[in-house]
Design a protein around this motif. Sequence first.
Motif, PDB file in Angstrom:
ATOM      1  N   GLU A 179       0.830  -1.205   0.000  1.00  0.00           N
ATOM      2  CA  GLU A 179       0.000   0.000   0.000  1.00  0.00           C
ATOM      3  C   GLU A 179       0.859   1.248   0.000  1.00  0.00           C
ATOM      4  N   PHE A 180       1.962   1.219   0.726  1.00  0.00           N
ATOM      5  CA  PHE A 180       2.913   2.327   0.787  1.00  0.00           C
ATOM      6  C   PHE A 180       3.545   2.577  -0.580  1.00  0.00           C
ATOM      7  N   TYR A 181       3.978   1.507  -1.246  1.00  0.00           N
ATOM      8  CA  TYR A 181       4.593   1.637  -2.568  1.00  0.00           C
ATOM      9  C   TYR A 181       3.599   2.196  -3.589  1.00  0.00           C
ATOM     10  N   ILE A 182       2.346   1.781  -3.484  1.00  0.00           N
ATOM     11  CA  ILE A 182       1.334   2.270  -4.431  1.00  0.00           C
ATOM     12  C   ILE A 182       1.142   3.778  -4.283  1.00  0.00           C
ATOM     13  N   ARG A 183       1.127   4.271  -3.064  1.00  0.00           N
ATOM     14  CA  ARG A 183       1.008   5.718  -2.871  1.00  0.00           C
ATOM     15  C   ARG A 183       2.227   6.450  -3.424  1.00  0.00           C
ATOM     16  N   LEU A 184       3.395   5.848  -3.299  1.00  0.00           N
ATOM     17  CA  LEU A 184       4.587   6.441  -3.907  1.00  0.00           C
ATOM     18  C   LEU A 184       4.475   6.429  -5.431  1.00  0.00           C
ATOM     19  N   ALA A 185       4.011   5.312  -5.985  1.00  0.00           N
ATOM     20  CA  ALA A 185       3.923   5.159  -7.437  1.00  0.00           C
ATOM     21  C   ALA A 185       2.889   6.097  -8.055  1.00  0.00           C
ATOM     22  N   ALA A 186       1.910   6.524  -7.272  1.00  0.00           N
ATOM     23  CA  ALA A 186       0.903   7.452  -7.774  1.00  0.00           C
ATOM     24  C   ALA A 186       1.503   8.827  -8.051  1.00  0.00           C
ATOM     25  N   LYS A 187       2.662   9.121  -7.441  1.00  0.00           N
ATOM     26  CA  LYS A 187       3.268  10.443  -7.574  1.00  0.00           C
ATOM     27  C   LYS A 187       4.658  10.434  -8.200  1.00  0.00           C
ATOM     28  N   TYR A 188       5.362   9.310  -8.093  1.00  0.00           N
ATOM     29  CA  TYR A 188       6.771   9.299  -8.493  1.00  0.00           C
ATOM     30  C   TYR A 188       7.110   8.092  -9.370  1.00  0.00           C
ATOM     31  N   LYS A 189       8.152   8.242 -10.154  1.00  0.00           N
ATOM     32  CA  LYS A 189       8.609   7.174 -11.024  1.00  0.00           C
ATOM     33  C   LYS A 189       9.556   6.232 -10.262  1.00  0.00           C
ATOM     34  N   PHE A 190       9.599   4.996 -10.726  1.00  0.00           N
ATOM     35  CA  PHE A 190      10.452   3.973 -10.131  1.00  0.00           C
ATOM     36  C   PHE A 190      11.535   3.568 -11.127  1.00  0.00           C
ATOM     37  N   ALA A 191      12.654   3.079 -10.597  1.00  0.00           N
ATOM     38  CA  ALA A 191      13.720   2.486 -11.420  1.00  0.00           C
ATOM     39  C   ALA A 191      14.108   1.154 -10.793  1.00  0.00           C
ATOM     40  N   VAL A 192      14.705   0.272 -11.595  1.00  0.00           N
ATOM     41  CA  VAL A 192      15.084  -1.042 -11.107  1.00  0.00           C
ATOM     42  C   VAL A 192      16.573  -1.286 -11.312  1.00  0.00           C
ATOM     43  N   ILE A 193      17.195  -1.923 -10.339  1.00  0.00           N
ATOM     44  CA  ILE A 193      18.531  -2.496 -10.501  1.00  0.00           C
ATOM     45  C   ILE A 193      18.306  -3.969 -10.856  1.00  0.00           C
ATOM     46  N   PRO A 194      18.518  -4.368 -12.092  1.00  0.00           N
ATOM     47  CA  PRO A 194      18.193  -5.750 -12.503  1.00  0.00           C
ATOM     48  C   PRO A 194      19.224  -6.749 -11.991  1.00  0.00           C
ATOM     49  N   LYS A 195      19.259  -6.847 -10.683  1.00  0.00           N
ATOM     50  CA  LYS A 195      20.244  -7.711 -10.026  1.00  0.00           C
ATOM     51  C   LYS A 195      19.688  -8.142  -8.679  1.00  0.00           C
ATOM     52  N   GLN A 196      19.962  -9.383  -8.289  1.00  0.00           N
ATOM     53  CA  GLN A 196      19.534  -9.871  -6.991  1.00  0.00           C
ATOM     54  C   GLN A 196      20.405  -9.231  -5.911  1.00  0.00           C
ATOM     55  N   GLN A 197      19.768  -8.407  -5.061  1.00  0.00           N
ATOM     56  CA  GLN A 197      20.503  -7.699  -4.014  1.00  0.00           C
ATOM     57  C   GLN A 197      19.888  -7.851  -2.626  1.00  0.00           C
ATOM     58  N   VAL A 198      18.757  -8.537  -2.546  1.00  0.00           N
ATOM     59  CA  VAL A 198      18.057  -8.686  -1.272  1.00  0.00           C
ATOM     60  C   VAL A 198      17.799 -10.170  -1.002  1.00  0.00           C
TER      61      VAL A 198
END
Length: 311
Positions: A179-198
């Motif tokens: 739910e938190f990410y969706i509220r962020l996505a409603a206002k801001y753009k996302f980028a991805v690091i295409p690598k396993q880091q977590v």
Amino acid sequence: MPEITVIIPAYNAEKTILETIKSIQEQTFSNFEIIVINDGSTDDTQLVLEKIKEPRLKIISSQNEGVSAARNKGIKAAQSEYIAFIDADDLWTNDKLELQLAAIKANPDIGVVYSWTSQMDETGKKFHSGARVFIEGNVYQDLLIVNFLENGSTPLMRKECVDEIGGFNVNLKYGEDWEFYIRLAAKYKFAVIPKQQVFYRQSPSSATSKVAVMEQNLLMTLEIIYQSVPSHLQYLKNQTLAALYHYLAATYFAHVKNSSHINIVGQKLWTAISLNPKYLLDTVTIFYIFKWSIMKLFTPQIVKKLISLKN
């Protein structure tokens, strides 16, 4: 002044938090502060933390109010321009912060950078890959359907963006990060690091009743999310429900012990398919149907001896 604040909500984390903090200390990027919110732990979490010799570490002790309230306290105390969260039993690869920070600095339109996750068991010795997606830019619609960030230990965010949306909803028990990410996505753009880091640690649950509680709360979270979804996107709700039931079918698979549990798995699986028939073209769904069919013929115990299946 630290450039990144790493926030760790911790509740009864004495067994894992040292390893988590070590994975932060070993980052190739070092200009950060670590804020641990000891959320009313009843074990020796506080004693473990106090023995850590780390000048960048700050400990905030409070009564138990849940992970969302703990994260919000960390946000309030943060001194940095960027924020990253990690749960007290998860791990990062050592280049996680460095690569994410470079990506977010490269584009002022980006508010959130996420990386790929691998799940590990409670012992931290068995692993399997999570989602490997390349979704970037305006991710709002994609994120409405499924939380492809997968967990709360993944993103790096601009603090101003987090402050703008008001932090986490403390009334949610499951899916609060989604739910938190969706509220962020409603206002801001996302980028991805295409690598396993977590590395996300999966804690076993002993009863399907706990999964049932999770289901009830996730459905509540979904309803709250769709209260703010624009009318022209409300049609996506069935796809979101389908994805949720597909996830629940997989989760119930992990706790099957008798025929009634097998029936529950079937119910969730067929609910997902009825809401989104395209799942019938999905290889994972076909695999689930096969596994469920075999379980209907044999006991779960026999099935697990015949085939080794990851849920």
